[in-house]
Design a protein around this motif. Structure first.
Motif, PDB file in Angstrom:
ATOM      1  N   LEU A 128     -16.906  54.833 -73.022  1.00 25.97           N
ATOM      2  CA  LEU A 128     -15.776  53.910 -72.923  1.00 25.97           C
ATOM      3  C   LEU A 128     -14.840  54.137 -74.102  1.00 25.97           C
ATOM      4  O   LEU A 128     -15.285  54.277 -75.258  1.00 25.97           O
ATOM      5  CB  LEU A 128     -16.254  52.463 -72.935  1.00 25.97           C
ATOM      6  N   SER A 129     -13.546  54.177 -73.809  1.00 27.31           N
ATOM      7  CA  SER A 129     -12.546  54.176 -74.861  1.00 27.31           C
ATOM      8  C   SER A 129     -12.017  52.756 -74.976  1.00 27.31           C
ATOM      9  O   SER A 129     -11.593  52.154 -73.984  1.00 27.31           O
ATOM     10  CB  SER A 129     -11.403  55.140 -74.510  1.00 27.31           C
ATOM     11  N   LEU A 175     -17.355  54.636 -77.170  1.00 30.87           N
ATOM     12  CA  LEU A 175     -18.602  53.884 -77.063  1.00 30.87           C
ATOM     13  C   LEU A 175     -19.456  54.522 -75.978  1.00 30.87           C
ATOM     14  O   LEU A 175     -19.064  54.562 -74.809  1.00 30.87           O
ATOM     15  CB  LEU A 175     -18.293  52.424 -76.715  1.00 30.87           C
ATOM     16  N   ARG A 176     -20.614  55.026 -76.358  1.00 30.62           N
ATOM     17  CA  ARG A 176     -21.514  55.682 -75.413  1.00 30.62           C
ATOM     18  C   ARG A 176     -22.281  54.636 -74.617  1.00 30.62           C
ATOM     19  O   ARG A 176     -22.859  53.706 -75.180  1.00 30.62           O
ATOM     20  CB  ARG A 176     -22.512  56.586 -76.172  1.00 30.62           C
ATOM     21  N   THR A 177     -22.252  54.765 -73.301  1.00 34.45           N
ATOM     22  CA  THR A 177     -23.015  53.877 -72.434  1.00 34.45           C
ATOM     23  C   THR A 177     -24.189  54.648 -71.838  1.00 34.45           C
ATOM     24  O   THR A 177     -24.413  55.808 -72.167  1.00 34.45           O
ATOM     25  CB  THR A 177     -22.129  53.321 -71.305  1.00 34.45           C
ATOM     26  N   GLN A 184      -5.472  59.489 -72.500  1.00 33.36           N
ATOM     27  CA  GLN A 184      -6.337  60.624 -72.823  1.00 33.36           C
ATOM     28  C   GLN A 184      -7.727  60.451 -72.224  1.00 33.36           C
ATOM     29  O   GLN A 184      -8.337  61.413 -71.746  1.00 33.36           O
ATOM     30  CB  GLN A 184      -6.445  60.796 -74.336  1.00 33.36           C
ATOM     31  N   ALA A 185      -8.235  59.225 -72.246  1.00 33.34           N
ATOM     32  CA  ALA A 185      -9.574  58.956 -71.723  1.00 33.34           C
ATOM     33  C   ALA A 185      -9.620  59.111 -70.210  1.00 33.34           C
ATOM     34  O   ALA A 185     -10.473  59.813 -69.657  1.00 33.34           O
ATOM     35  CB  ALA A 185     -10.018  57.554 -72.130  1.00 33.34           C
ATOM     36  N   ALA A 186      -8.699  58.449 -69.520  1.00 29.40           N
ATOM     37  CA  ALA A 186      -8.753  58.388 -68.058  1.00 29.40           C
ATOM     38  C   ALA A 186      -8.366  59.701 -67.403  1.00 29.40           C
ATOM     39  O   ALA A 186      -8.917  60.060 -66.357  1.00 29.40           O
ATOM     40  CB  ALA A 186      -7.839  57.276 -67.560  1.00 29.40           C
ATOM     41  N   ALA A 242     -10.797  48.257 -72.097  1.00 30.63           N
ATOM     42  CA  ALA A 242     -11.742  49.381 -72.109  1.00 30.63           C
ATOM     43  C   ALA A 242     -11.407  50.311 -70.952  1.00 30.63           C
ATOM     44  O   ALA A 242     -11.198  49.864 -69.825  1.00 30.63           O
ATOM     45  CB  ALA A 242     -13.173  48.876 -71.995  1.00 30.63           C
ATOM     46  N   THR A 243     -11.373  51.598 -71.241  1.00 27.14           N
ATOM     47  CA  THR A 243     -11.069  52.612 -70.232  1.00 27.14           C
ATOM     48  C   THR A 243     -12.257  53.553 -70.102  1.00 27.14           C
ATOM     49  O   THR A 243     -12.635  54.207 -71.084  1.00 27.14           O
ATOM     50  CB  THR A 243      -9.831  53.431 -70.625  1.00 27.14           C
ATOM     51  N   PRO A 244     -12.866  53.665 -68.920  1.00 26.49           N
ATOM     52  CA  PRO A 244     -13.923  54.666 -68.729  1.00 26.49           C
ATOM     53  C   PRO A 244     -13.363  56.063 -68.973  1.00 26.49           C
ATOM     54  O   PRO A 244     -12.248  56.393 -68.556  1.00 26.49           O
ATOM     55  CB  PRO A 244     -14.333  54.478 -67.264  1.00 26.49           C
TER      56      PRO A 244
END
Length: 578
Positions: free
Chosen positions: A493-494, A486-488, A55-57, A543-545
């Protein structure tokens, strides 16, 4: 013989269960002779190991979160569900190809390819030359006002559908809304299916909050709009199979004159080559079903009104056609027919006489009024597979409300399931059931074609948005703080499940092992996404951006094996046959 499972080490449990369930419904023992494999990343050059990473990528979090203004995970295994349907389709298509002489023994697909297919319209719009805002809701418009969801004076959260501007204006006028705000609200409300955002003027939500739900329902009844409460229970209120197949009473043969010549053309790459599908459908659900059959090699003839489908002109345009429209309809042959006339209906029957499948998603009762229902068309083609992709099927009786994606999400419990337990239920503005409904319809058609091979009889396939929604596994879990994105400094990042051990995450970010969630969040914002990846990997925290631009995703070489990029980006066929 038992059903073949995915390869060891690449287990996708939800997708596997969905595929096995659908193949059991096919009632064809030969499905056990085709090996089917589902993995997470497929041909993508991106390491993916679970639903959340996909879902993230692949952009699902991005599209689902547009209304909120930032990426948001779907709290259900939606991409895995889609992948399970794709696997079942692949097995059925392989058997049809095998019956025509092709040597097909295995089919592979992946959850990542399923995610990209589900986003085909959004991906096309984001990569076309025309304008397609991906920035989410305008500043200051959040929550239900950005989601097109309303709450009545007595606390009922409800979903509204108005299919034209007159009904929209009449509904809000009956509730006493400001006419100027009502007029300004129509365009974002109408476009929410395409944009996954719905930034309405705040006054409309305020108007809804002053009316009881009984008054809201009365205004909808009088204006011709439709409203339904958003259910709190994530489980479907009515059990329903994904599709039903009703065989015709008399044999009709297994092939038409056209497909006999086409059988020899079938290969592993085009298992349905030589099969002809006639499609009369609009928007997403029906065209998606036809799109799937075309990707599998079928010849799809699309019936459009004189002058063409109005959706062809909806921006953004790629070449001479709407990118969103092309995402589901490119490659189909078009016949312009006015089937409201006797000559037009005769033309439809003539088309169907040389076809294997007739597919439509007309409103209830329309086919019978036109004389184009299953009983009418099987006279022209006794071996026909006749498929109706509806909104509700028969779960809400003979006169249901209009069957559209968000109303179905609201009533089916999917709107509750897609949000975590600490959030109020609300439909996703990503068209979840439209896409899945088309996929389920296509699977029902493939099952009917297999049954026709065995029995010589055509049949009627009934599926619906509601039956598709019920296929998604449900459950509401209250997430831990570390489950959130996680907000960078430059994105999100997931994190994998290992992040639920806060000391690991804290150590990866250069903090003491007792650092709390707020300290961890503040630390993550100090550096860009790429800077954190090595430390997270070393700490054993996958971790997946998170994709925040579908246009960027289409330019990423790691996604190139799954995408065709021309005037717009489109997912390639999500199966590998061998």
């Amino acid at each position: 013989m038992t059903l073949c499972a995915p390869r060891a080490g690449a287990a996708t449990p939800v997708a596997t269960r969905v595929a096995a369930h659908l193949l059991a419904l096919v009632d064809e023992p030969a499905t056990a002779t085709v090996r089917w494999d589902i993995d997470w990343q497929g041909p993508l050059l991106v390491p993916l190991a679970d639903e959340r990473a996909v879902q993230a990528a692949c952009g699902i979090m991005h599209v689902h979160g547009r209304a909120a203004g930032h990426p948001v995970p779907l709290a259900v295994d939606y991409a895995s569900t889609v992948a399970g349907v794709l696997a079942a389709q692949g097995v059925c298509a392989a058997l049809l190809a095998r019956a025509a002489g092709a040597d097909v023994r295995q089919v592979r697909t992946s959850v990542s390819q399923a995610a990209l297919l589900a986003l085909a319209q959004y991906l096309a719009a984001a990569t076309a030359d025309g304008d397609d805002p991906e920035d989410g809701s305008p500043a200051g418009i959040t929550g239900t006002e950005a989601e097109g969801l309303f709450v009545s004076a007595d606390g009922v959260r409800f979903e509204l559908e108005a299919l034209d501007a007159d009904r929209w204006l009449d509904f809000w006028q009956r509730l006493g809304a400001d006419r100027a705000e009502t007029g300004c609200g129509w365009r974002p409300f109408q476009q929410r299916f395409a944009t996954a955002t719905c930034p309405l003027p705040p006054g409309l939500a305020a108007t809804a909050r002053r009316a009881t739900f009984a008054a809201v329902r009365a205004a909808a009844d009088r204006s011709g709009a439709a409203v339904l409460p958003v259910r709190d229970d994530p489980l479907p209120p009515t059990a329903t199979p994904p599709w039903t197949l009703t065989p015709f009473p008399e044999p009709g043969g297994t092939t038409s004159g056209r497909t006999r010549t086409g059988d020899a053309l079938r290969t592993a790459g085009a298992p349905l080559a030589g099969l002809r599908v006639v499609e009369s459908a609009r928007r997403v659900q029906g065209p998606m079903a036809g799109h799937i059959l075309r990707l599998l090699g079928a010849d799809v003839v699309r019936i459009e009104p004189p002058g063409g489908d109005p959706m062809r002109g909806i921006p953004p345009v790629a070449g001479a056609c709407s990118a969103r429209f092309s995402a589901l309809n490119a490659g189909k042959t078009v016949q312009e027919i006015d089937f409201t006339t006797p000559a037009g209906r005769r033309a439809v029957r003539e088309l169907v006489a040389g076809a294997d499948v007739f597919l439509h998603n007309w409103a209830p009762g329309k086919a019978a009024r036109l004389g184009l229902d299953a009983e009418d068309l099987r006279a022209a083609r006794p071996g026909l597979v006749y498929a109706w992709a509806s909104g509700w099927g028969d779960v809400l009786g003979p006169a249901p409300p209009v069957g559209t994606d968000y109303l179905v999400q609201a009533h089916s419990g999917l709107a509750a399931a897609v949000r975590p337990a600490h959030e109020a239920p609300a439909p996703s503005l990503m068209t979840l059931t439209d896409v899945l409904g088309g996929l389920v319809c296509a699977q029902g058609i493939l099952a009917a074609l297999l049954a026709r091979l065995r029995t010589g009889r055509g049949g009627r396939v009934d599926s619906s948005l509601y039956s598709a929604a019920a296929l998604v596994p449900r459950g509401r879990r209250r997430p831990a703080a570390t489950d959130r994105l996680l907000r960078t400094r430059d994105g999100y990042l997931s994190l994998g499940p290992q992040a639920r051990e806060p000391h690991r995450l804290a150590r990866a970010l250069g903090l003491g092992t007792r650092a709390g969630a707020e300290v961890i969040a503040a630390r993550a914002r100090t550096l860009p996404t790429a800077a954190w990846l090595p430390g997270l990997a070393a700490a054993g925290v996958p971790a997946t951006p998170v994709c925040t631009s579908l246009a960027d995703l289409a330019r990423d070489p790691r996604f190139a094996p799954a995408l065709a990029v021309g005037e717009y980006a489109a997912p390639l066929a999500p199966w590998e046959f061998s």
